[in-house]
Enzyme design. Structure first.
Site, PDB file in Angstrom:
ATOM      1  N   LYS A   1     -69.275  34.322  22.699  1.00  0.00           N
ATOM      2  CA  LYS A   1     -67.993  34.862  23.104  1.00  0.00           C
ATOM      3  C   LYS A   1     -66.885  34.174  22.297  1.00  0.00           C
ATOM      4  CE  LYS A   1     -66.560  31.899  26.948  1.00  0.00           C
ATOM      5  NZ  LYS A   1     -65.274  31.514  26.381  1.00  0.00           N
TER       6      LYS A   1
ATOM      7  N   ASP B   1     -73.821  33.829  26.936  1.00  0.00           N
ATOM      8  CA  ASP B   1     -72.855  33.175  27.822  1.00  0.00           C
ATOM      9  C   ASP B   1     -73.626  32.070  28.528  1.00  0.00           C
ATOM     10  OD1 ASP B   1     -71.152  32.327  29.803  1.00  0.00           O
ATOM     11  OD2 ASP B   1     -70.485  34.323  30.382  1.00  0.00           O
ATOM     12  N   HIS B   2     -73.387  30.808  28.135  1.00  0.00           N
ATOM     13  CA  HIS B   2     -74.242  29.720  28.624  1.00  0.00           C
ATOM     14  C   HIS B   2     -74.171  29.561  30.132  1.00  0.00           C
ATOM     15  CE1 HIS B   2     -70.429  27.513  28.486  1.00  0.00           C
ATOM     16  NE2 HIS B   2     -70.966  26.652  29.317  1.00  0.00           N
TER      17      HIS B   2
ATOM     18  N   LYS C   1     -77.461  28.689  33.643  1.00  0.00           N
ATOM     19  CA  LYS C   1     -77.502  27.673  34.688  1.00  0.00           C
ATOM     20  C   LYS C   1     -78.495  28.080  35.779  1.00  0.00           C
ATOM     21  CE  LYS C   1     -73.991  25.157  33.114  1.00  0.00           C
ATOM     22  NZ  LYS C   1     -74.135  23.755  32.692  1.00  0.00           N
TER      23      LYS C   1
ATOM     24  N   GLU D   1     -61.646  23.059  35.505  1.00  0.00           N
ATOM     25  CA  GLU D   1     -61.907  22.019  34.522  1.00  0.00           C
ATOM     26  C   GLU D   1     -60.842  20.937  34.633  1.00  0.00           C
ATOM     27  OE1 GLU D   1     -63.357  23.528  30.521  1.00  0.00           O
ATOM     28  OE2 GLU D   1     -62.311  25.301  31.272  1.00  0.00           O
TER      29      GLU D   1
ATOM     30  N   ASP E   1     -60.131  33.827  28.057  1.00  0.00           N
ATOM     31  CA  ASP E   1     -61.197  32.870  27.766  1.00  0.00           C
ATOM     32  C   ASP E   1     -62.278  32.857  28.834  1.00  0.00           C
ATOM     33  OD1 ASP E   1     -62.294  30.774  26.113  1.00  0.00           O
ATOM     34  OD2 ASP E   1     -61.678  29.348  27.653  1.00  0.00           O
TER      35      ASP E   1
ATOM     36  N   HIS F   1     -67.348  34.935  31.823  1.00  0.00           N
ATOM     37  CA  HIS F   1     -67.952  34.045  32.820  1.00  0.00           C
ATOM     38  C   HIS F   1     -67.778  34.567  34.247  1.00  0.00           C
ATOM     39  CE1 HIS F   1     -68.737  31.257  29.738  1.00  0.00           C
ATOM     40  NE2 HIS F   1     -67.627  30.556  29.771  1.00  0.00           N
TER      41      HIS F   1
ATOM     42  N   LYS G   1     -57.414  24.864  33.534  1.00  0.00           N
ATOM     43  CA  LYS G   1     -57.617  23.569  32.896  1.00  0.00           C
ATOM     44  C   LYS G   1     -56.688  22.535  33.524  1.00  0.00           C
ATOM     45  CE  LYS G   1     -59.464  25.052  28.443  1.00  0.00           C
ATOM     46  NZ  LYS G   1     -60.741  24.332  28.668  1.00  0.00           N
TER      47      LYS G   1
END
Length: 394
Positions: free
Chosen positions: A40, A69-70, A74, A108, A127, A132, A232
Site C-alpha cells: 500500500k 497489508d501486514h 496478525k 500509535e 494512510d 487497514h 499518531k
C-alpha cells in the site's frame, strides 16, 4: 521455475514495473506461477485506485496480483473468522439484537519520524482507513462465507464495504473529525508538534488523527453504529476491536447497585498484545446480592507459546502457496476508497483542530461519541488486564 516479485517501490512505479515484467516475459505462466506483491497505498483516491488496477491488469490477471497489508497477517486478525464461525456461543449474538456498537482503534505513540515527506502528502485518513481499518471492519461484520476459499471470503468482505452508508458531503462534520498533533509530552518526554517534524510543511493542514461514525445498510447490523479512530502521537500504541453488547433488562437486580455494572464487552487485541479480553458481570462474594464487573484475558503468546510475528512472514508464505485469502482484491480496494471519498472532498480546505501529543486526540472526537451518549473505550494496561474493584456493599 516458480517466482513472485515483491514491489517495494514508490506507488507511482507499480504499473511501470508490472509492464516491464510483462514485456520481459516474466509474468507469463507456462506451467509455473508468476505473482506480484505490491505494498500500500493502492492509489490516493478512488480515481487513482481504479487507474492503478487498470494498469496492473494490462500485464497481469487478478489472480496474479497480491496487494499486501501486514495487518491481515496478525494472528488475531486471522482469528476473527475462527472466533465467530467456529464457536456456537458467538455467532448467534453477533447482530443488532445483542450488539450495541463496535469500536475499532488503531493508535500509535510515534509521530511521523523520518516519513514526513510521504506522510504530509497522505495523512491519517488515506494512510490507514481505506486499507487497514476497512479490512478489520469487513472481517468483523461479514456474513459467513460458503467456505474458507479466498474468493468466497473476499466476496463477503466486499459486500460489507459496499453496504457502508455513504456520508453526504454536507454531513461530514457530523460523522467525522480530524486533528493534527501539537506539542505535548508523554512519560516525562517532550514531544514536538507535527509541523516541527522533518520534511513537513510549516503551514501543513495534514491530519494525523481521524475518527468517524459509520453505519451498515444490511439486516444484521441495522442500527449498530461503528466507530473508527486512528492517529499518531496518541497515549498508547494499540490496535483493538471492541464489541460492546447491549445492557440486559435489570429488573431482577433493581434493588442492587446495577448502575455500577458495565455492559458485556469483547475486545480483540491485535497489537501489541495479541489476544482477547471478555468483560462480564459476576456476584461479589458475600451475604448481599452485589454485582461486580470482571475481566477474563487470553493472550496468544501465553497460551500457545508462540512469538509474535510482523505478519509479513505469513503473507509471503501464503503468496507462495497461492492463497490470496488475506490479500485485497481490486473491488475491495475501490470499495474502501469509495467510503472515504466524501471526507477527502470535504477536507480539502478548512482548519484542522489540534490535540496535545501524548493524548487521545482532539476534543471533537469525544464530542462525536457524546452526541450518541457513548464514549470511547478506555484503553489502559491496568484497566484492560486487571479485575475491576467491585462496588462496596450497601
Amino acid at each position: 521455475g516458480n517466482a513472485f516479485f515483491y514491489l517495494a517501490t514508490a506507488p507511482s512505479f507499480f504499473g511501470k514495473v508490472a509492464d516491464q515484467l510483462g514485456e520481459a516475459g516474466l509474468t507469463t505462466e507456462n506451467g509455473y506461477f508468476r505473482r506480484v506483491i505490491i505494498e500500500k497505498p493502492f492509489g490516493h483516491d478512488l480515481a487513482s485506485a481504479k487507474l492503478l488496477n487498470a494498469e496492473l491488469r494490462k500485464s497481469l490477471n487478478e489472480k496474479q496480483i497480491y496487494r499486501i497489508d501486514h495487518y491481515l497477517g496478525k494472528e488475531t486478525v486471522q482469528n476473527i473468522m475462527v472466533l465467530r464461525f467456529a464457536n456456537a456461543m458467538f455467532e448467534p449474538i453477533w447482530n443488532s439484537n445483542y450488539i450495541d456498537s463496535v469500536q475499532i482503534t488503531v493508535a500509535e505513540t510515534l509521530g511521523v519520524e523520518h516519513r514526513g515527506g510521504y506522510y504530509d502528502t497522505a495523512g491519517a485518513l488515506r494512510d490507514m482507513v481505506p486499507n487497514h481499518m476497512m479490512q478489520l471492519l469487513s472481517l468483523i461484520a461479514m456474513e459467513p462465507p460458503n467456505s474458507f476459499a479466498a474468493d468466497e471470503i473476499r466476496d463477503e468482505q466486499v459486500k460489507i464495504l459496499r453496504a457502508i452508508q455513504p456520508i453526504p458531503a454536507q454531513d461530514v462534520p457530523h460523522f467525522a473529525v480530524r486533528g493534527q498533533y501539537g506539542a505535548g509530552g508523554a512519560k516525562g518526554q517532550f514531544l514536538p508538534e507535527y509541523k516541527a517534524e522533518e520534511q513537513v510543511a510549516k503551514d501543513s493542514h495534514t491530519e494525523t488523527f481521524v475518527a468517524m461514525k459509520l453505519a451498515l445498510d444490511n439486516w444484521r447490523w441495522a442500527g449498530v453504529p461503528i466507530y473508527l479512530r486512528t492517529g499518531k502521537r496518541l497515549a498508547e500504541r494499540v490496535t483493538e476491536i471492541a464489541i460492546q453488547f447491549k445492557k440486559p433488562p435489570f429488573l431482577l437486580f433493581r434493588k442492587t447497585r446495577v448502575d455500577d455494572l458495565l455492559p458485556n464487552q469483547l475486545v480483540l487485541n491485535i497489537q501489541p498484545n495479541e489476544g482477547l479480553a471478555l468483560r462480564f458481570g459476576a456476584k461479589v462474594p458475600g451475604t448481599l446480592m452485589n454485582i461486580g464487573t470482571v475481566r477474563m484475558n487470553f493472550e496468544y503468546e501465553d497460551y500457545f507459546h508462540k512469538q509474535r510475528s510482523t505478519g509479513y512472514e505469513r503473507l509471503m508464505f501464503d503468496c507462495m502457496l497461492g492463497d490470496a485469502t488475506l490479500f485485497q482484491r481490486a473491488d475491495m480496494v475501490e470499495a474502501g476508497w469509495s467510503v472515504i471519498a466524501p471526507l477527502q472532498e470535504a477536507w480539502k480546505s478548512g482548519k484542522v483542530p489540534t490535540y496535545s501529543a501524548g493524548s487521545w486526540g482532539p476534543a471533537e472526537a469525544t464530542a462525536l461519541m457524546a452526541r450518541d451518549n457513548r464514549e470511547w473505550n478506555e484503553i489502559s494496561e491496568t484497566k484492560r488486564y486487571q479485575t475491576v474493584v467491585p462496588p462496596k456493599s450497601t
